[in-house]
Motif scaffolding. Sequence first.
Motif, PDB file in Angstrom:
ATOM      1  N   ALA A 260      20.608 -18.301  15.439  1.00 34.39           N
ATOM      2  CA  ALA A 260      19.464 -17.514  15.602  1.00 34.39           C
ATOM      3  C   ALA A 260      18.037 -17.840  14.940  1.00 34.39           C
ATOM      4  O   ALA A 260      17.354 -17.831  15.623  1.00 34.39           O
ATOM      5  CB  ALA A 260      19.800 -15.990  15.325  1.00 34.39           C
ATOM      6  N   SER A 261      17.915 -18.397  13.786  1.00 32.08           N
ATOM      7  CA  SER A 261      17.163 -18.602  13.031  1.00 32.08           C
ATOM      8  C   SER A 261      16.802 -20.281  13.198  1.00 32.08           C
ATOM      9  O   SER A 261      15.704 -20.638  12.721  1.00 32.08           O
ATOM     10  CB  SER A 261      17.071 -18.161  11.605  1.00 32.08           C
ATOM     11  OG  SER A 261      18.197 -18.928  10.874  1.00 32.08           O
ATOM     12  N   GLY A 262      17.753 -20.854  13.697  1.00 35.38           N
ATOM     13  CA  GLY A 262      17.634 -22.283  13.629  1.00 35.38           C
ATOM     14  C   GLY A 262      17.596 -22.998  12.544  1.00 35.38           C
ATOM     15  O   GLY A 262      17.062 -24.111  12.249  1.00 35.38           O
ATOM     16  N   THR A 263      18.551 -22.539  11.387  1.00 31.73           N
ATOM     17  CA  THR A 263      18.551 -23.026   9.811  1.00 31.73           C
ATOM     18  C   THR A 263      20.000 -23.515   9.577  1.00 31.73           C
ATOM     19  O   THR A 263      20.844 -22.787  10.180  1.00 31.73           O
ATOM     20  CB  THR A 263      17.747 -22.119   9.012  1.00 31.73           C
ATOM     21  OG1 THR A 263      18.631 -20.914   8.995  1.00 31.73           O
ATOM     22  CG2 THR A 263      16.544 -21.737   9.269  1.00 31.73           C
ATOM     23  N   LEU A 264      19.894 -24.298   8.889  1.00 22.02           N
ATOM     24  CA  LEU A 264      21.440 -24.630   7.991  1.00 22.02           C
ATOM     25  C   LEU A 264      20.934 -24.609   6.399  1.00 22.02           C
ATOM     26  O   LEU A 264      19.768 -24.847   6.028  1.00 22.02           O
ATOM     27  CB  LEU A 264      21.628 -26.089   8.264  1.00 22.02           C
ATOM     28  CG  LEU A 264      22.255 -26.264   9.698  1.00 22.02           C
ATOM     29  CD1 LEU A 264      21.105 -26.734  10.580  1.00 22.02           C
ATOM     30  CD2 LEU A 264      23.235 -27.562   9.766  1.00 22.02           C
ATOM     31  N   GLU A 265      21.903 -23.752   6.036  1.00 24.99           N
ATOM     32  CA  GLU A 265      21.230 -23.534   4.449  1.00 24.99           C
ATOM     33  C   GLU A 265      22.598 -23.569   3.724  1.00 24.99           C
ATOM     34  O   GLU A 265      23.674 -23.412   3.918  1.00 24.99           O
ATOM     35  CB  GLU A 265      21.145 -21.845   4.350  1.00 24.99           C
ATOM     36  CG  GLU A 265      20.465 -21.778   2.788  1.00 24.99           C
ATOM     37  CD  GLU A 265      19.970 -20.269   2.939  1.00 24.99           C
ATOM     38  OE1 GLU A 265      19.608 -19.998   1.705  1.00 24.99           O
ATOM     39  OE2 GLU A 265      19.925 -19.512   3.985  1.00 24.99           O
ATOM     40  N   LEU A 266      22.287 -24.503   2.296  1.00 24.07           N
ATOM     41  CA  LEU A 266      23.447 -24.501   1.393  1.00 24.07           C
ATOM     42  C   LEU A 266      23.456 -23.215   0.650  1.00 24.07           C
ATOM     43  O   LEU A 266      22.754 -22.696   0.127  1.00 24.07           O
ATOM     44  CB  LEU A 266      22.819 -25.744   0.275  1.00 24.07           C
ATOM     45  CG  LEU A 266      23.894 -26.017  -0.838  1.00 24.07           C
ATOM     46  CD1 LEU A 266      25.068 -26.416  -0.274  1.00 24.07           C
ATOM     47  CD2 LEU A 266      23.316 -26.880  -1.690  1.00 24.07           C
ATOM     48  N   VAL A 267      24.737 -22.697   0.575  1.00 20.35           N
ATOM     49  CA  VAL A 267      25.226 -21.401   0.123  1.00 20.35           C
ATOM     50  C   VAL A 267      25.349 -21.846  -1.559  1.00 20.35           C
ATOM     51  O   VAL A 267      26.058 -22.692  -1.761  1.00 20.35           O
ATOM     52  CB  VAL A 267      26.588 -21.009   0.649  1.00 20.35           C
ATOM     53  CG1 VAL A 267      26.958 -19.576  -0.109  1.00 20.35           C
ATOM     54  CG2 VAL A 267      26.170 -20.672   2.149  1.00 20.35           C
ATOM     55  N   THR A 268      24.555 -20.914  -2.341  1.00 19.14           N
ATOM     56  CA  THR A 268      24.622 -21.370  -3.802  1.00 19.14           C
ATOM     57  C   THR A 268      25.259 -19.917  -4.408  1.00 19.14           C
ATOM     58  O   THR A 268      24.539 -18.807  -4.402  1.00 19.14           O
ATOM     59  CB  THR A 268      23.263 -21.635  -4.450  1.00 19.14           C
ATOM     60  OG1 THR A 268      22.483 -20.546  -3.967  1.00 19.14           O
ATOM     61  CG2 THR A 268      22.981 -22.826  -3.876  1.00 19.14           C
ATOM     62  N   ASP A 269      26.424 -19.883  -4.471  1.00 19.36           N
ATOM     63  CA  ASP A 269      27.501 -18.879  -5.219  1.00 19.36           C
ATOM     64  C   ASP A 269      28.155 -19.338  -6.485  1.00 19.36           C
ATOM     65  O   ASP A 269      29.299 -19.883  -6.207  1.00 19.36           O
ATOM     66  CB  ASP A 269      28.093 -18.271  -3.994  1.00 19.36           C
ATOM     67  CG  ASP A 269      28.885 -17.083  -4.676  1.00 19.36           C
ATOM     68  OD1 ASP A 269      28.610 -16.614  -5.638  1.00 19.36           O
ATOM     69  OD2 ASP A 269      29.536 -16.217  -3.795  1.00 19.36           O
ATOM     70  N   PRO A 270      27.602 -19.367  -7.468  1.00 19.65           N
ATOM     71  CA  PRO A 270      28.493 -19.650  -9.027  1.00 19.65           C
ATOM     72  C   PRO A 270      29.739 -19.112  -8.966  1.00 19.65           C
ATOM     73  O   PRO A 270      30.525 -19.892  -9.455  1.00 19.65           O
ATOM     74  CB  PRO A 270      27.485 -19.551  -9.968  1.00 19.65           C
ATOM     75  CG  PRO A 270      26.118 -19.120  -9.280  1.00 19.65           C
ATOM     76  CD  PRO A 270      26.302 -18.771  -7.773  1.00 19.65           C
ATOM     77  N   THR A 271      30.055 -17.950  -8.661  1.00 15.79           N
ATOM     78  CA  THR A 271      31.404 -17.475  -8.448  1.00 15.79           C
ATOM     79  C   THR A 271      32.353 -18.214  -7.768  1.00 15.79           C
ATOM     80  O   THR A 271      33.627 -17.974  -8.062  1.00 15.79           O
ATOM     81  CB  THR A 271      31.287 -16.057  -8.190  1.00 15.79           C
ATOM     82  OG1 THR A 271      31.041 -15.964  -6.801  1.00 15.79           O
ATOM     83  CG2 THR A 271      30.254 -14.944  -8.869  1.00 15.79           C
ATOM     84  N   LEU A 272      31.916 -18.630  -6.692  1.00 14.31           N
ATOM     85  CA  LEU A 272      32.916 -19.540  -5.768  1.00 14.31           C
ATOM     86  C   LEU A 272      32.831 -20.882  -6.396  1.00 14.31           C
ATOM     87  O   LEU A 272      33.745 -21.928  -5.731  1.00 14.31           O
ATOM     88  CB  LEU A 272      32.241 -19.654  -4.379  1.00 14.31           C
ATOM     89  CG  LEU A 272      32.250 -18.081  -3.554  1.00 14.31           C
ATOM     90  CD1 LEU A 272      31.803 -18.361  -2.150  1.00 14.31           C
ATOM     91  CD2 LEU A 272      33.818 -17.372  -3.600  1.00 14.31           C
ATOM     92  N   GLY A 273      32.357 -21.573  -7.202  1.00 14.28           N
ATOM     93  CA  GLY A 273      32.192 -22.745  -7.774  1.00 14.28           C
ATOM     94  C   GLY A 273      31.516 -23.699  -6.585  1.00 14.28           C
ATOM     95  O   GLY A 273      31.631 -24.796  -6.657  1.00 14.28           O
ATOM     96  N   ASN A 274      30.525 -22.951  -5.850  1.00 10.93           N
ATOM     97  CA  ASN A 274      29.828 -23.860  -5.080  1.00 10.93           C
ATOM     98  C   ASN A 274      28.490 -24.701  -5.533  1.00 10.93           C
ATOM     99  O   ASN A 274      28.435 -24.411  -6.626  1.00 10.93           O
ATOM    100  CB  ASN A 274      29.062 -23.051  -3.763  1.00 10.93           C
ATOM    101  CG  ASN A 274      30.257 -22.372  -2.950  1.00 10.93           C
ATOM    102  OD1 ASN A 274      31.209 -22.897  -2.799  1.00 10.93           O
ATOM    103  ND2 ASN A 274      29.881 -21.401  -2.162  1.00 10.93           N
ATOM    104  N   CYS A 275      28.181 -25.619  -4.769  1.00 14.52           N
ATOM    105  CA  CYS A 275      27.022 -26.248  -5.132  1.00 14.52           C
ATOM    106  C   CYS A 275      25.861 -25.300  -5.572  1.00 14.52           C
ATOM    107  O   CYS A 275      25.501 -24.232  -4.878  1.00 14.52           O
ATOM    108  CB  CYS A 275      26.449 -27.008  -3.774  1.00 14.52           C
ATOM    109  SG  CYS A 275      27.737 -28.273  -3.372  1.00 14.52           S
TER     110      CYS A 275
END
Length: 190
Positions: free
Chosen positions: A73-88
């Motif tokens: 809908a917004s035409g974006t790709l975003e890196l999810v940053t969630d330290p609780t999941l051990g994500n980037c």
Amino acid sequence: MRSCNSQGFTLVELMLVVVLMGLTSVLGLSSYYRFMNDARLNSGGKAIAGWLDQIRSMAIQNSKTCTVQINPASGTLELVTDPTLGNCDFQDPPRPFTFNLQEQVGQDEIVQLCARLMNPSAEFTPCSSSAPGSALTVRYTPRGTTPDNALIELRSAKQSHNRCIALHSPLGLIRLGRVLNDRCDWTSAW
């Protein structure tokens, strides 16, 4: 004695030349605009593929899972940053790492983004509806692999040959193709 009758062009001949020059200009400009629209779609597709490959490299280099949220809908790709999941989460303080398609292709060109998860055994085909669809999450593991098969399509109202980008599991390989006859053609050159 010689006569001074100079032979010139008639008004009809001059008008014919002006009309022919106008037609040639119109045809040339329409071809130019088609070429530019095609180049924008190519640029957007290659930029998305490069951005996804960069996220994959970040996951490998930092031995962390990287999750990407694709928002058609917004035409974006975003890196999810969630330290609780051990994500980037490589910035201090954390900030979003976002790719915006409209900024890539230019504001005068409206390019729609469509994304969906695919069954690994299914053939990749373009999105069927004109609606952008819901948000989609794709993950890269610390080894750079992905459990997700995803298809991203770039559509333009001004272009008949839209683009498709496939993310293949388990290796996380990215393929670029052109939409021809309602199918992603992976053999056509960009």
